[in-house]
Design a protein around this motif. Structure first.
Motif, mmCIF file in Angstrom:
data_model
loop_
_atom_site.group_PDB
_atom_site.id
_atom_site.type_symbol
_atom_site.label_atom_id
_atom_site.label_comp_id
_atom_site.label_asym_id
_atom_site.label_seq_id
_atom_site.Cartn_x
_atom_site.Cartn_y
_atom_site.Cartn_z
ATOM 1 N N TYR B 25 -18.541 11.531 27.776
ATOM 2 C CA TYR B 25 -18.104 12.928 27.810
ATOM 3 C C TYR B 25 -19.325 13.815 27.736
ATOM 4 C CZ TYR B 25 -15.702 17.249 26.496
ATOM 5 O OH TYR B 25 -15.234 18.534 26.439
ATOM 6 N N ASN B 64 -8.696 18.017 28.055
ATOM 7 C CA ASN B 64 -9.268 16.702 27.764
ATOM 8 C C ASN B 64 -10.611 16.834 27.050
ATOM 9 O OD1 ASN B 64 -7.131 15.685 29.181
ATOM 10 N ND2 ASN B 64 -8.313 15.100 30.985
ATOM 11 N N LEU B 218 -14.508 11.146 30.802
ATOM 12 C CA LEU B 218 -13.507 12.158 30.473
ATOM 13 C C LEU B 218 -13.981 13.536 30.923
ATOM 14 C CD1 LEU B 218 -10.739 12.241 28.977
ATOM 15 C CD2 LEU B 218 -12.008 12.937 26.941
#
Lengths: 493, 493
Positions: B25, B64, B218
């Motif tokens: 991420y 997210n 993500l």
């Protein structure tokens, strides 16, 4: 379908890929559509002709052949319980198991007759006629995951075989555990030459292949030349074997020049896997995967996946995703890394118990679901477990478990035997073989050959010790209990 | 572990592959060991600071981000119920859902504040501090497959959102259904840019990735350029998207020269997938897989696997392995091939019901476990189902379900509206968009813009119709019931 169990799998698979080949046997291919139809007809016929109902047992005696596969799934379709019999058992052993399981019918393989065996039989010569008499109307019993799918007999310290009950859920979860570690594709060609009456061939190869829509190449038994032929001609991608099978292949003169390029996954288990054997396969560039399991866990407990198969070679890996393993020190506390502990397994793959043996079940299954394996393991700092010893004294010979107590019991039936003990000794070919140490009765003069002849017919051939040695006495502790460890040190070389 | 549910998955995976990357991420990698430790600490902290116990709800509001993933697993570790909220909902809609779910805590994403929302909040600025306060001591609640894992809100014909309860078993079996059809490897790189508050991203990508030990990349939201960048730089192998996402990519100027060679499986669902779109991807040599599902089935019901993805293009495939689908003709009999029938689903992936809505649950779930989808399908001779119509009148816009009844309810709150009906009209970009047909009150003079402004803030933006058209009357049957079919014919072009 109301049926959530194994019996519904051919139909579920046929819904997706009816024309794919499910089974190849002696050059003939059976599609999933055919498998589904034949299993359904067989189920109807078994119900009509032998009165098989939910919970009834359906036994099978024979080497690997399509009727073994069909009987397994047909029993499941009815909610009945499949009881595969070890073809290597001697007649008295088979009679014992059949009297214990009380099947509604014993389905016989092509190479067997049922002479001297109790109950009703379906001989191979009548199999196709019976199957054809079955209705094609789909059977759909409400079978759930907690229903018993099969009973597999396993010996033990008590000497008499016990039937491990495995539910549809047990087998299903074992399949998922396997799929997490082994990414089986939809186009696998799965060679099955290990016997389907053992849990590994059934649960680690047949069942996952049907789930994924693979093609099983079914062989009646293992043969080195034939295995190489099939790997090359059928382009086999997956194979399960016990260590001795993989040993035979690696020592064969064909090993060096064989075309093994189709192989994706080699699965090895059923006995401790010697490190040099693993390395031989790994050096060939093959993915040689091993684990540790037992019939009672359907069977997978530990698995060494691809990622660390080289680094952690010699260990049996870590617990499968949906299962738990713990090592318990002799004082009952958790064994620390580096310390030996008895291995316990828990998870949705662990059996609910032994058939009609509540005491034996209670001995190995705790109230909170832990199964006591009787084996000892040592975990490293990363949790990778090496199986170091077997509390149960079992000898594993060519992948078959031999329980010394059972062999000793048969030896004691001979008049010349005053005392005896059976231990395992290393064997290049079979991993281990049995050695009987016998204290003769005063004045008795039986030769080793006579004792071996005495065992022949009483026990399966693989249980009969390779060596018999007469000794003056056996080591015991103060309470008179036989001590196997010093015996192994003295005679196990 | 006693915990058999989703909450135990990070720990089960970390046992096998602690050093593999679970989540990437914003350029930072989180290993499975870290994920496991953080989820455990978060669970302990939520229990200590917010009193979260088994069965309590834990809501999450945000796009997210790692805290969404961690909150999902931490809730599961405690046996609590994860309630992901659709970030696109308007404040009154969010309040409604929160009042219905009554969470012990609302965890907020970085970009959100909880102003005006009921209950206790955990703002993003306090998240790391709270997490660090949690004990690293492993949490192990006895969570089973029948325990509720999450509640996902979905609207319906009644207008008000209902919470579909999904158990740990529902999500687990959906994963198995997926793995039967899609052979995910252990080294997948899974791009998640579809929102995790929808079942598809959560159940078809996040959960399977953790099971297999893949790496999730993500993204807070979907962006065409960023998607191409990530596919190329991260070597993405798996991606889920709704049809509009895949449409944006295929129409982008970058499509032709993008390096898509790393992609193994593209999963598309959430709305009918136009055949030309599928062909565009297939002609590029990509495996473009689609299915049909619903939140209530966690979500997969039908799936078109790789083998026949070209031959059966345009159908949603056949039932997943462990699930069953039937098509029921209007007279209640099974629809024959070629005949339309309402689609019912049954299987271990089907929800036990809606949260605190026994009547609504009974309307869609029969006593023997069949879920009534409200959609109509037609099966061909091979059992491949084409979804042909939706009884529920739902409009699917960019993958979001819009229920006309809910939009009509909001329109009726405006004084100028005498009668109204909302239908879906085709849209190149979003698949469908809403069109409101309004009969004005005598003497009322509201412009379309005023009605749209009226809806703004009352409804999520994606629910607001793109078009408003004033009409003199709406077609009705003799009983005065509005007829949508002729409306679509007249105005749906």
């Amino acid at each position: 379908m109301r049926n959530q169990g194994m019996g519904s799998w051919p139909a579920r698979r046929a819904r997706m890929t009816p024309e794919r080949v499910a089974l190849s046997y002696r050059g003939r291919d059976h599609t999933y559509r055919e498998l589904c139809e034949r299993v359904n007809r067989l189920a109807c016929a078994l119900a009509a002709s032998f009165g098989v109902r939910r919970g009834d047992r359906v036994a099978f005696l024979g080497v690997n052949q399509p009727s073994a596969v069909e009987t397994f799934f047909a029993a499941g379709l009815l909610g009945a319980v499949f009881v595969p019999l070890n073809t290597r058992l001697a007649p008295p052993e088979l009679r014992y198991v059949l009297q214990d399981a009380e099947p509604s019918v014993l389905v016989l393989g092509e190479e067997r007759d049922g002479d001297g065996l109790p109950g009703r039989h379906l001989p191979a010569r009548d199999y196709e006629t019976l199957l054809a008499s079955g209705s094609p109307e789909p059977v759909d019993e409400p079978v759930g995951h907690d229903d018993v799918c099969l009973i597999m007999y396993t010996s033990g310290t008590t000497g008499h075989p016990k039937g491990a009950m495995l539910t549809h859920g047990n087998l299903t979860w074992n399949t998922f555990n396997l799929l997490v570690d082994v990414p089986l594709a939809h186009d696998e060609v799965v060679l099955i030459s290990a016997p389907l009456f053992h849990i590994a061939a059934l649960a680690q190869t047949l069942v996952p292949s049907v789930l994924k829509g693979g093609r099983v190449v079914l062989e009646p038994s293992f043969d080195v030349e034939r295995t190489f032929d099939l790997i090359e001609s059928e382009r086999v991608t997956v194979m399960f074997g016990v260590p001795s099978m993989f040993g035979f292949l690696a020592r064969s003169p064909r090993w060096d020049k064989a075309d093994l390029s189709s192989l994706r996954h080699l699965l090895c288990g059923g006995a401790p896997v010697p490190e040099p054997l693993i390395r031989t396969y790994q050096e060939r560039g093959l993915l040689f995967l091993q684990g540790y399991g037992m019939t009672e866990a359907a069977p997978g407990a530990l698995f060494l996946g691809a990622e660390r198969s080289v680094e952690k070679v010699g260990t049996a890996g870590v617990p499968h995703f949906f299962s738990d393993v713990r090592l318990v020190a002799p004082d009952g506390s958790p064994a620390r890394p580096g310390e030996p502990g008895e291995l316990y397994v828990r998870g949705p793959n662990v059996m609910p118990g032994y058939w009609r043996r509540p005491e034996a079940s209670a001995e190995v299954l705790s109230a909170d679901g832990w199964f006591r394996s009787g084996d000892v393991g040592v975990a490293d700092e990363d949790g990778y477990v090496r199986i170091s010893d077997r509390i149960k004294d079992v000898i594993i010979s060519g992948g078959e478990n031999v329980y010394p107590a059972e062999v000793e019991g048969a030896l004691y039936e001979h008049a010349a035997v005053a005392e005896c003990a059976v231990i395992g000794v290393p064997d290049q070919k079979w991993g281990e073989v049995g050695k009987a140490l016998v204290v003769p009765r005063p004045g008795a003069t039986a030769a080793p050959e006579e004792l071996l002849k005495h065992l022949d017919g009483r026990l399966a051939r693989y249980k009969i010790p390779k060596y018999v040695e007469f000794v003056a006495e056996l080591p015991k502790n103060a309470a008179g209990k036989l001590l196997k460890a010093p015996l192994r040190e003295l005679y196990g070389g």
